[in-house]
Design a protein around this motif. Structure first.
Motif, PDB file in Angstrom:
ATOM      1  N   ILE A 321     -30.919  47.824  18.628  1.00 20.31           N
ATOM      2  CA  ILE A 321     -29.877  46.552  19.101  1.00 20.31           C
ATOM      3  C   ILE A 321     -28.741  47.626  19.066  1.00 20.31           C
ATOM      4  O   ILE A 321     -28.156  48.298  18.289  1.00 20.31           O
ATOM      5  CB  ILE A 321     -29.879  45.272  18.536  1.00 20.31           C
ATOM      6  CG1 ILE A 321     -28.331  44.915  18.752  1.00 20.31           C
ATOM      7  CG2 ILE A 321     -29.205  45.982  16.932  1.00 20.31           C
ATOM      8  CD1 ILE A 321     -27.749  43.459  18.451  1.00 20.31           C
ATOM      9  N   CYS A 322     -27.964  47.900  20.333  1.00 21.79           N
ATOM     10  CA  CYS A 322     -26.757  48.629  20.948  1.00 21.79           C
ATOM     11  C   CYS A 322     -25.717  48.700  22.008  1.00 21.79           C
ATOM     12  O   CYS A 322     -24.889  49.301  21.538  1.00 21.79           O
ATOM     13  CB  CYS A 322     -27.667  49.879  21.918  1.00 21.79           C
ATOM     14  SG  CYS A 322     -27.997  48.990  23.455  1.00 21.79           S
ATOM     15  N   GLY A 323     -25.400  46.703  21.640  1.00 21.25           N
ATOM     16  CA  GLY A 323     -24.517  46.471  22.287  1.00 21.25           C
ATOM     17  C   GLY A 323     -25.178  45.227  23.370  1.00 21.25           C
ATOM     18  O   GLY A 323     -25.839  44.647  23.139  1.00 21.25           O
ATOM     19  N   ALA A 324     -23.728  44.271  23.858  1.00 20.83           N
ATOM     20  CA  ALA A 324     -23.794  43.687  25.293  1.00 20.83           C
ATOM     21  C   ALA A 324     -25.382  43.679  25.936  1.00 20.83           C
ATOM     22  O   ALA A 324     -25.676  42.995  26.548  1.00 20.83           O
ATOM     23  CB  ALA A 324     -22.916  43.539  26.027  1.00 20.83           C
ATOM     24  N   SER A 325     -25.517  44.873  26.806  1.00 21.60           N
ATOM     25  CA  SER A 325     -26.697  44.981  27.299  1.00 21.60           C
ATOM     26  C   SER A 325     -27.969  45.771  26.793  1.00 21.60           C
ATOM     27  O   SER A 325     -28.090  46.684  27.411  1.00 21.60           O
ATOM     28  CB  SER A 325     -26.046  45.509  29.408  1.00 21.60           C
ATOM     29  OG  SER A 325     -24.879  44.732  29.669  1.00 21.60           O
ATOM     30  N   HIS A 326     -27.615  45.686  25.979  1.00 21.24           N
ATOM     31  CA  HIS A 326     -28.782  46.125  25.014  1.00 21.24           C
ATOM     32  C   HIS A 326     -30.072  45.762  26.142  1.00 21.24           C
ATOM     33  O   HIS A 326     -31.235  46.609  25.799  1.00 21.24           O
ATOM     34  CB  HIS A 326     -28.709  44.726  23.807  1.00 21.24           C
ATOM     35  CG  HIS A 326     -30.437  45.738  22.750  1.00 21.24           C
ATOM     36  ND1 HIS A 326     -31.172  47.301  22.762  1.00 21.24           N
ATOM     37  CD2 HIS A 326     -31.201  45.053  22.444  1.00 21.24           C
ATOM     38  CE1 HIS A 326     -31.864  46.815  22.194  1.00 21.24           C
ATOM     39  NE2 HIS A 326     -32.360  45.632  21.743  1.00 21.24           N
TER      40      HIS A 326
ATOM     41  N   ASN B  88     -23.702  37.286  27.298  1.00 22.44           N
ATOM     42  CA  ASN B  88     -24.790  38.503  26.554  1.00 22.44           C
ATOM     43  C   ASN B  88     -24.085  38.732  25.197  1.00 22.44           C
ATOM     44  O   ASN B  88     -24.466  38.637  24.109  1.00 22.44           O
ATOM     45  CB  ASN B  88     -25.191  39.539  27.295  1.00 22.44           C
ATOM     46  CG  ASN B  88     -23.893  40.087  28.235  1.00 22.44           C
ATOM     47  OD1 ASN B  88     -22.702  40.267  27.781  1.00 22.44           O
ATOM     48  ND2 ASN B  88     -24.784  40.842  28.882  1.00 22.44           N
ATOM     49  N   ASP B  89     -23.434  38.963  24.998  1.00 24.96           N
ATOM     50  CA  ASP B  89     -22.675  39.122  23.907  1.00 24.96           C
ATOM     51  C   ASP B  89     -22.251  37.937  22.550  1.00 24.96           C
ATOM     52  O   ASP B  89     -22.827  38.318  21.896  1.00 24.96           O
ATOM     53  CB  ASP B  89     -20.534  40.018  23.913  1.00 24.96           C
ATOM     54  CG  ASP B  89     -19.852  39.776  24.298  1.00 24.96           C
ATOM     55  OD1 ASP B  89     -20.312  38.620  24.974  1.00 24.96           O
ATOM     56  OD2 ASP B  89     -19.330  39.813  24.447  1.00 24.96           O
ATOM     57  N   LEU B  92     -25.939  37.727  21.044  1.00 19.55           N
ATOM     58  CA  LEU B  92     -26.206  38.906  20.138  1.00 19.55           C
ATOM     59  C   LEU B  92     -25.038  38.117  18.758  1.00 19.55           C
ATOM     60  O   LEU B  92     -25.849  38.078  17.724  1.00 19.55           O
ATOM     61  CB  LEU B  92     -25.670  40.429  20.020  1.00 19.55           C
ATOM     62  CG  LEU B  92     -26.491  40.893  21.007  1.00 19.55           C
ATOM     63  CD1 LEU B  92     -25.882  42.586  21.784  1.00 19.55           C
ATOM     64  CD2 LEU B  92     -28.364  40.840  20.769  1.00 19.55           C
ATOM     65  N   LEU B 170     -22.894  50.833  15.831  1.00 16.48           N
ATOM     66  CA  LEU B 170     -22.432  49.649  16.573  1.00 16.48           C
ATOM     67  C   LEU B 170     -21.872  48.738  15.005  1.00 16.48           C
ATOM     68  O   LEU B 170     -20.158  47.974  16.201  1.00 16.48           O
ATOM     69  CB  LEU B 170     -23.476  48.915  16.690  1.00 16.48           C
ATOM     70  CG  LEU B 170     -23.643  47.795  17.915  1.00 16.48           C
ATOM     71  CD1 LEU B 170     -23.146  47.916  18.923  1.00 16.48           C
ATOM     72  CD2 LEU B 170     -24.728  47.003  18.051  1.00 16.48           C
ATOM     73  N   ALA B 176     -17.485  49.089  20.604  1.00 16.82           N
ATOM     74  CA  ALA B 176     -18.977  49.588  20.848  1.00 16.82           C
ATOM     75  C   ALA B 176     -19.325  48.055  21.426  1.00 16.82           C
ATOM     76  O   ALA B 176     -20.571  48.044  22.532  1.00 16.82           O
ATOM     77  CB  ALA B 176     -19.882  49.817  19.520  1.00 16.82           C
ATOM     78  N   ILE B 177     -18.983  46.386  20.241  1.00 19.40           N
ATOM     79  CA  ILE B 177     -18.800  45.537  21.137  1.00 19.40           C
ATOM     80  C   ILE B 177     -18.184  44.731  20.536  1.00 19.40           C
ATOM     81  O   ILE B 177     -17.422  45.166  19.526  1.00 19.40           O
ATOM     82  CB  ILE B 177     -20.557  45.062  20.484  1.00 19.40           C
ATOM     83  CG1 ILE B 177     -21.143  44.184  20.778  1.00 19.40           C
ATOM     84  CG2 ILE B 177     -20.678  44.607  19.038  1.00 19.40           C
ATOM     85  CD1 ILE B 177     -22.342  43.575  20.207  1.00 19.40           C
TER      86      ILE B 177
END
Lengths: 392, 599
Positions: A321-326, B88-89, B92, B170, B176-177
């Motif tokens: 997992i690396c961010g929104a557009s992972h 998308n965020d 997550l 992250l 980063a997010i």
């Protein structure tokens, strides 16, 4: 809308079930009055649930067969595109078959016993609290089986992870950043130039230290082109957060960690062209294209663009997992014959040449911009410290 | 030791009479372990509803990517789902919060908090916990941490979104997010408070088990539930403080410019000043708790299962000593296997071999437990109460989920299935579903003890069978998509034509998930309505041997009205030859000539 409809149906079903139990309860009120015993399993409950347990065993089996039939092509357990993949696949098959057998047997025992020994009035359970022999048996059998698995696993792991220094290998850098990949080849000297994110500037996107003589002939790319039959050592770096370079067809994966260099080495054994001609691949690609056609038609009906037809390619995916557009951080891997690879490598301009060319193209402008940046860099960070870090 | 316990506890006994109590001391700041257990349970259930709903939402996004849903508009709002389409965020964020809430707030506090509090004093014959005050404090710390965690859902930049494992960088860098802003700060503070709560609770449980056992209750006469809860508490004390240290260091990195976990970072067009730290260090610290955590979750469920299976099979638990030995073995091994989460993290590959070895060893005590449960059922007289069904379900999912651990624990095989849906399938079955089953079994079994009323068995049956089918329906197919290389935590799979084949199976999984989610409302209805309208429970509805069923149905402070019961036998004398009844409570004296088994 359809989903809402489905939801509504499910909710209504739920209500129906609830009402049914209500009715069921009401019919029982006379017999059990306000007795708590009505909420304790009786003969009938034991029997029904015993049968249901047996039925559930059937469900597990049928569902397993269904899944095996529908999704059980196991694309990543055969035709590994790297040499070490054979060991991985073998071990995987052995483990899977073992798991399958144990799962089938133990679930059968569990649910069959639940069915067979469901409570009956007057039945007495067997007072059986201990048996050393039995317990020794099911301690020793797992010990033996697991020892074999552990040994095979360790043997394969050591082969994969420890690279023999004397072997002839190619060094390639895989560089991860939010949300894409950069590839750097080590060039003619087969040595990657030192790098640190503090050197990132302009077209030098991965921060190569151009003062390092080894860096001059490094070559940048967006796709990972690899030669068949030659061991490749992938050196991995990350620019910002954790990423993971996942190359499922090569049975290869390693995290990219900011601040350190990780590595994974493998020898590609099947070229992209060969893989595309494999029967299983053709079948899979055809199937995917059929599905895409259907979806395209739906899209066109909605007035949107159709999907491109799919052609097989090896993939490099981000798997940490690396961010929104992972979910969309990918690169293509292409495996070609060695001669073709060497030719391609020869045709590329090196990073040194690219930077020189750029400098020449806009010489005055670059100096204006670069000088203060460089000065600033020197002020904030001791150049020697950087060099040391890079060395490490 | 139990003599000392006796004295302390008799002190309690005296102010028992003037403890009429007002609403506040009786229901809110109660010192009584039974009330605190109920508080834990109900808080856990509420958190479970929140965490469960999140999973349905993100499953809907995976099945029908980027479609607009009315429910998203209602529950996620404009910020997370503008126009009903999940961002998308936000996806997550939901995944992260689902994991955090389920693992810590439902399956750690909700499960072991509830049953440690309820069962430890009752089953060992104590009047209350060693420290009632610490116990109350522990619950309220947990409550504060739950409130903090839930409040992070409402901050402007969104809740923590870097996975429940919150790996830096992250989680450390808001650039980063977005979720790594205020949301992450709240997450870390909430977890710090949670760990304080959990440590206080655990110390209390350990002290109680060691000191307050009633006369005759030797360690080898303790019910396996107490054994499991006792060992769980020890694991918690050993490993949770390590997570606290990791959380504190991460707070330092985030807010005070240190570089424990960060180095050489270029983000949003600039080089950050961090130098010399390592994210791998964080992974070590995190998993040093993270792995024992799964045993903190699963051991109480195993303890509950041992007790409920024996009671309902009307048969002694098979291999009592082996069960204790395997609990201890699992506890020991659990602290030296964390590295199997990090095979491809970039740590020294030599460690990969070591952790493969220790990890696969854990399969041995686990196998012993599974086989012992099956043997306990063999030739029993199974009373199919809902609690029993959940225990059978526990053994079933524990086996299915546990077996794939052989693949994930093997470093060589982990290379290719690491962080794919295969992992999701594995851990949800072996610790998620299994532990939930254990929790449900516990609730159905001890509901009469907690609330003095019976739950409706027919609703219980519906609840179990639909849940059982849905649990397999959701997680079994995930093995296959995982083995085909689909990574977890992907907002949608449409970016990869390679995964187009899984559109259909993802819909299937989501439909099962929705049905499975909805059927939990049957449980909720059953639970809350039975508290008020359930049939009045008899003192010992399941004809069980352990001491909690010798207390009166109406709760009193101090548990037993007169003297504490004296224990003469182990808790599993079910269907012992020569007895008319098929059970012999622990406080029943040995008959003449009767021999205690040397288990």
């Amino acid at each position: 809308m359809t989903t809402l409809l489905i939801l509504a149906i499910v909710i209504l079903l739920g209500i129906a079930v609830w009402q049914l139990t209500k009715i069921f309860d009401l019919t029982q009120i006379g017999s059990a009055s306000d007795d708590a015993a009505s909420q304790i399993a009786n003969n009938k409950d034991n029997k029904i649930n015993g049968y249901l347990a047996f039925g559930f065993l059937g469900f597990i089996y049928v569902f397993t067969i269904f899944c095996l039939y529908e999704y059980g092509s196991f694309p990543l357990m055969d035709m590994a595109a790297a040499e070490h993949g054979k060991d991985v696949d073998n071990l995987m098959w052995i483990s899977m078959i073992l798991i399958f057998i144990v799962q089938t047997l133990t679930q059968a025992l569990l649910h069959y016993f639940a069915f067979k020994y469901h409570g009956k009035e007057g039945q007495k359970a067997l007072f059986f609290s201990d048996n050393d022999k039995l317990e020794a048996l099911w301690t020793i059998i797992p010990v033996i089986v697991l020892s074999a698995l552990i040994l095979y696993g360790m043997y394969a792991w050591n082969n994969i992870m420890f690279v023999n220094d004397e072997e002839e290998v190619i060094y390639v850098e895989v560089y991860a950043k939010q949300f894409g990949w950069d590839i750097r080849y080590s060039g003619q000297d087969n040595t990657l130039g030192k790098a640190n994110v503090r050197f990132i500037e302009g077209i030098n996107v991965v921060g190569v230290d151009m003062a390092d003589p080894n860096a001059q002939d490094d070559i940048m790319a967006k796709e990972l082109l690899l030669p068949k039959g030659k061991k490749v050592v992938l050196k991995m770096r990350s620019q910002d957060v954790l990423h993971s370079a996942y190359m499922p067809h090569f049975r290869a994966q390693m995290n990219c960690v900011p601040g350190m260099i990780t590595q994974f080495a493998f020898t590609p054994s099947i070229t992209t062209a060969e893989f595309r001609q494999d029967e299983a691949t053709i079948k899979k690609v055809n199937n995917i294209n059929k599905l895409r056609m259907e979806r395209s038609q739906a899209l066109i009906a909605k007035g949107e663009e159709a999907l491109d037809p799919y052609e097989f390619d090896y993939l490099l995916l981000c798997n940490k997992i690396c961010g929104a557009s992972h979910y969309n951080m990918q690169a293509k891997i292409v495996v070609v014959e060695e001669a073709e690879f060497n030719q391609w490598l020869k045709d590329q301009t090196t990073l040194g040449q690219q930077i020189a060319a750029e400098k020449a193209a806009n010489a005055p402008k670059v100096e204006e911009v670069v000088e203060p940046v460089l000065e600033e860099a020197e002020n904030t960070v001791d150049a020697e410290a950087i060099a040391q870090v890079v060395k490490k | 030791m139990s003599a000392i316990g006796h004295e302390i506890v008799n002190g309690h006994d005296e102010h028992d009479h003037h403890e009429k109590g007002n609403f506040l001391t009786k229901y809110v700041f109660s010192l009584d372990h039974k009330m605190i257990a109920k508080q834990y349970l109900i808080t856990g259930i509420i958190m479970g509803i929140i965490g469960g709903a999140m999973s349905i939402f993100f499953r809907m996004q995976i099945a029908w990517p980027e479609e607009s849903f009315e429910v998203f508009k209602w529950f996620l709002g404009e910020r997370m789902a503008p126009g009903g389409v999940m961002k998308n965020d936000a996806y997550l964020a939901l995944v992260t919060m689902h994991g955090t809430i389920m693992v810590f707030f439902v399956l750690t506090a909700g499960l072991s908090g509830t049953f440690s509090n309820l069962l430890i004093p009752l089953q060992i014959g104590a009047r209350d916990m060693a420290s009632g005050f610490l116990n109350m404090l522990s619950y309220w710390m947990f409550f504060i941490s739950a409130v903090l965690m839930v409040s992070s859902l409402f901050v402007e930049s969104g809740p923590a979104s870097s996975g429940w494992t919150i790996y830096p960088p992250l989680s450390a860098l808001p650039q980063a997010i977005p979720g790594s802003g205020t949301g992450m700060t709240l997450w870390l503070i909430s977890m710090a408070v949670f760990i304080v709560s959990s440590t206080m609770g655990s110390l209390n449980y350990v002290a109680t088990v060691i000191n307050l056992r009633t006369k005759g209750m030797s360690m080898t006469r303790m019910p396996l539930t107490v054994w499991a809860l006792f060992v769980t508490a020890i694991i918690g004390i050993v490993s949770f403080p390590v997570l606290l240290s990791a959380a504190l260091l991460l707070i330092f990195d985030r807010s005070f410019g240190t570089s424990f976990f960060l180095s050489d970072i270029y983000l949003a067009g600039e080089v950050l000043h961090y130098q010399g730290g390592s994210p791998v260090l964080f992974e070590h610290l995190f998993w040093f708790l993270g792995h024992p955590e799964v045993y903190i979750v699963i051991l109480p469920a195993m303890g509950i299962t041992s007790e409920v299976i024996a009671t309902n099979a009307r048969k002694p638990i098979f291999g009592y000593r082996a069960m204790i030995a395997s609990i201890l073995a699992i506890a020991f091994l659990s602290t030296i296997v964390w590295g199997h989460h990090m095979f491809v993290s970039g740590m020294n590959p030599f460690l990969g071999s070591v952790f493969t070895f220790t990890t696969l060893l854990i399969a041995i005590p686990s196998a012993v437990k599974a086989f012992n449960y099956i043997t306990t059922i063999w030739r029993g007289n199974l009373q199919m109460n809902p609690a029993m069904l959940f225990c059978i379900g526990f053994v079933s999912t524990f086996i299915t989920g546990g077996l794939t651990g052989i693949i994930l624990g093997d470093s060589t095989l982990d290379i290719n299935v690491h962080d794919t849906y295969f992992v999701i399938a594995h851990f949800h079955l072996v610790m998620g579903i299994s532990a939930l089953y254990g929790m449900f079994a516990g609730v159905y079994h001890w509901f009469p003890k907690m609330f003095g009323r019976m739950m409706n068995k027919n609703l219980g049956y519906i609840h179990f069978w639909v849940t059982a089918v849905c649990a397999y329906g959701v997680f079994f197919p995930m093995h296959f998509i995982g083995m085909a290389g689909l990574p977890r935590r992907y907002y949608s799979n449409t970016a990869f034509p390679l995964f187009d084949e899984f559109v259909e199976v993802n819909v299937l999984i989501t439909v099962f998930a929705i049905i499975g989610g909805l059927v939990q409302f049957v449980f909720l209805w059953n639970f809350f309505s039975s508290i008020f309208f359930g049939k009045k429970a008899p003192q010992n509805p399941w004809k069980s041997n352990s001491l909690e069923w010798t207390t009166p149905v109406e709760h009193i402070h101090g548990n037993w009205p007169g003297e504490l019961p004296v224990v003469y036998r182990w808790p599993y004398d079910y269907s012992k030859p020569g007895f008319e009844e098929d059970y012999a409570p622990q406080n029943m004296p040995m008959r003449e000539g009767e021999e205690e088994l040397q288990h």
